[in-house]
Structure formats: structure tokens, C-alpha cells
Design an enzyme around this catalytic site. Sequence first.
Site, short mmCIF file in Angstrom:
data_model
loop_
_atom_site.label_atom_id
_atom_site.label_comp_id
_atom_site.label_asym_id
_atom_site.label_seq_id
_atom_site.Cartn_x
_atom_site.Cartn_y
_atom_site.Cartn_z
CE LYS A 118 -3.83 1.99 2.75
NZ LYS A 118 -4.66 1.75 3.96
CB SER A 199 -7.81 3.62 3.31
OG SER A 199 -6.90 3.02 4.23
CB SER A 223 -8.25 0.85 6.34
OG SER A 223 -8.94 2.07 6.41
#
Length: 534
Positions: A118, A199, A223
Site C-alpha cells: 500500500k 482505505s 481499512s
Amino acid sequence: MKLKFLLAVSCALAQPAAAAPTTAPSTAQASLNLAQKGPLENLDLSQLANGIRDGAFNSEAITAAYLARIAAIDDSGPKLNAVIATFPDALDQARSMDAEYRAGRYRGPMHGIPILVKDNVEVAGPLPTTAGSLALAGNITNRDAPFIARLRAAGAVILGKTNLSEWANIRSRNSTSGWSAVGGLTKNPHALDRNSCGSSSGSGAAAAAALAAGTIGTETDGSITCPAGVNGVVGFKPTVGLVSRRFVIPISHSQDTAGPMTRSVRDAAIMLTAMAGSDPQDAATADADRWRGDYGNGLSIDGLKGMRIGVMRAPNANTALFDAAIATLKAGGAQVVLLDTSKIDRQKIGQGEFKVLLAELKADLASYLQALPDGLVPHKTLADIIAFNKAYANTELQYFGQDIFEAADKEKGLDDPAYLEALATSRGLATNALNQMFASNKVDVIIAQTNGPAWVSTLGKGDAFSGPSASQLPAVAGFPHLTVPMGLSGGLPIGLSFIGPKWHDHDILKAGFAYEQLSKARVAPEFRTQLESN
């Protein structure tokens, strides 16, 4: 190499070394062996690791295959927008691991395994760490977050960076999950018009689409588990403090953690084994070395036998799927107990949590920005980021604003009595609620429905969340939370959550693995343009 972001602006210790077989395949032979095993998307991390260990595959062939798949699915074809960029040295990393293997050194199951990370996690190399924001386009620190260094020490190949909800979805109440100014909108591979949640949207979509053997997400509240759930993969949020958070763009030092997202529970356990461990510069990890171990040990289809499992039912859960999951747990030998959650004050927990996130965002982001190497990023405070977004509103604010940023910037600091009260209240209520359920019902693990089905993405109109969410209590308390595919609802994935007491990460992996093996509920995505019912 994917460099969309440039166009937008102008170990645990390594596994003990083991003797490798005396012969290793050429890359051509390894590629042929890989192809003969079936489509790449049908091979999970564990299968690839076994192939490398046994001398059938090599890292270069696997890495090249994933780079080709990213080009075919993420850059072209469905255009998922899950991957922001790939590292130009990915194949060199793989060749280095293959050279070690030929020299007789095998690091363990992560040896030569390509993963995606990420883009709020720092990774050494020429790619910036942006959190999806153009404000951090120059943030090339050329350093590894400590847990990335652990993964490298275990032999992992860092393939590239995944898209995310910009600033980890803490900028606006009206955000569209999975969108960032750097990476655009991530699409759900099960139905391309559907949201991939956030996210860690790119990591969830990439794991489901088999763009890497495994991916890394981060979670403050939901997330990892929400994008894993809606994309139909395994997502694991460890106990806060099991994995270092240093060199990860922060929201909240009270709740932030990184964790693996994979296509199987065993794969998540393998990655966690490499990631976990104490970091002297992250105080929350002081006890991590006492608790970490080989999380792949003891995973068994019989893992539910003798286990007592508490059930949290939500009024808007998918009754058919959830009841089928409970039946599977019972058939596996677990005793199931319905929990009374009526006295949990979720509203008070949520109000306190939001105050905590606002205050810690302002303080922690400033600390991160001010500690960056000189000359990379001119912004030193949240106020600077707010000003940047206003200056570049045509790109940064084209779909939604920054009301949460603006509210956070008004916070008075980490010594503010209102913040300290909110922290004590929210954490105390969440921790006590979970501990009481574990103790009074004598349960080992708590289950709940992770998420509702993915909604249609509507840029500029926010998210249309549906169904329950299981993330808040373990997020605020800092307890481990695993989600495993539970099946499809209207053609879209839903996850089953396993929540355990603090530091009991291994126990919930064992329960989740047994459920996964018994249920076989994961369904591979079909990259439909939209669902027939749309």
C-alpha cells in the site's frame, strides 16, 4: 514499469536458512513449469512458495508473470487501477533470490515471493510514498519501513505500490473509497462499477485479481477488513503493536497497524510471520517479540474442535450466509454461543474514537512530515496539506472536500483534556466490551459478518455503505481481527470476521483457517463490467 503518479505531477527475522536442492531450473524451464501448474490466478502464495522450495519454479519466472498480469489487467483490459507503480528493480530482486537458492541458501516460504505494498508505506527505491496525494509526490525517502525490511530479510520481492483511498480515507466524510488523486479510482474485480472499499482498496483488489502473491494493507478502523471483505479475500489486522508502524504515513498511533491481504489464511500467516516483531522506535511494539512466532504452525482443518465461539449478530446481516457459516463452524466441532451486545454503547465509542482520530491525525502527521529527509516535501503540518489541496483544488478537491482535515486542524494537541478523556472513554468501552464477552461467555473467538456487499462507486457522491461492519470494537481496542470469505450476496463477496483477545493473533488464524478449509467459500472474480441487476 507503471509510473502513473509521475504523469500526474510534472523481519520478523528471516526464516532460518535451509539447504536448497542441488539443482535449480532455468527461468525458461521455471516459466514452463509455472504455466503447466495452471493459470497464475489459481496459484496462491503457499503453492508458489512450495514450487520455489522444491526447485520447480523460480522467483524470476513468478515475478515476470505477475508483471505481465499487472500490465494485462491493471493497465489494460479491466483497468482496475489497483497498482500505482511497479519497482524497476523487481526482476533484479527476483534474480538475486534465485542466485541465493542456486548457492544453497533458502530463506523460507517468503523466499522470492512477489508482494505489493500500500502506498502509505515507505519502501526503498525510486518510487515515492504518497498516501495517494500529489502533495507527497516528492516523498522518495529510499528507506524501508521496518516491517518491509523484515519481509525482505525473509526473501520477499517488493513488486510495487498499490492505490488507496487518499490519505487513508481520513480527508472527508463525503469521500469515495478507493479514489486518490495519484491513482484514480480502484475498481472491484467482481464488478467493475462497484467499490473496492478503503482505505486499502488497491491491496484488496490486487489480492483478489492475483496481481501479486500477497499484498500489504493498513488499518485504523476497517481499512484492511472492509476491502478484503468486499473483494473476497483474506485480510488480517493484527494486534496493534505486533507490527511496527515506523515509516508508515500515520493517522492514529492508538489504532494504526499494517497487515497482510491474501487469497488464503495460510498465506496471511506466512506473511505475518515475516512482518511481526518489536521495533525499539515504536513503543507500541515493546511486547511483540514475546508474542510473535510461526503463525503457519498448527493450522489445521480440525482447528475448530473444542473451540468455543461467540456470535455477534447484526440486524442487517445476511442471514442465509451467516447461518450457513455458523453451521460450518458447528460441523467443524466448535461450540457456538450467541452473545448479547445490546449494552454496548457504540455511539459513545464512535464519538470518542472520532475525537481521538482527529487529534492524533494532526499531531502524528506533523511528526511524520517533520522527520522526513530534508528537501523531499515542503509541507510540515496538516495545515500545509490543507493549503496545498486548496491550491490544487482542480485535481485534489475535484470530487470531495477536506472537512475532516479542517476539523482535525482545530484540535488542541495530545495533552488536551478533551482528547485524553475521549481516548480513555472509547478505548475503555471497546476493550471492556470485548473482554467481558470473552470472559463471561468463556469464548475463544468472536465472529461477526465483516461487511455488506460492495456498492456502486459514484465519484462526488460519497459511499453508499450497506450491511453491517465488524471493525470498530477490535480497531478501537487494538485487538486482532481476521476476515475470511463467507460467500456471495447477489454476486458480490461478503466476509466472516474472527476477533480475538489482544495478542491472540494465532488463535484466530487457526479458527479462520479451519473455517476456510471447511467452507471453501472464496469465489474468484470474473471482472464483469457490472452486475446483471444494475
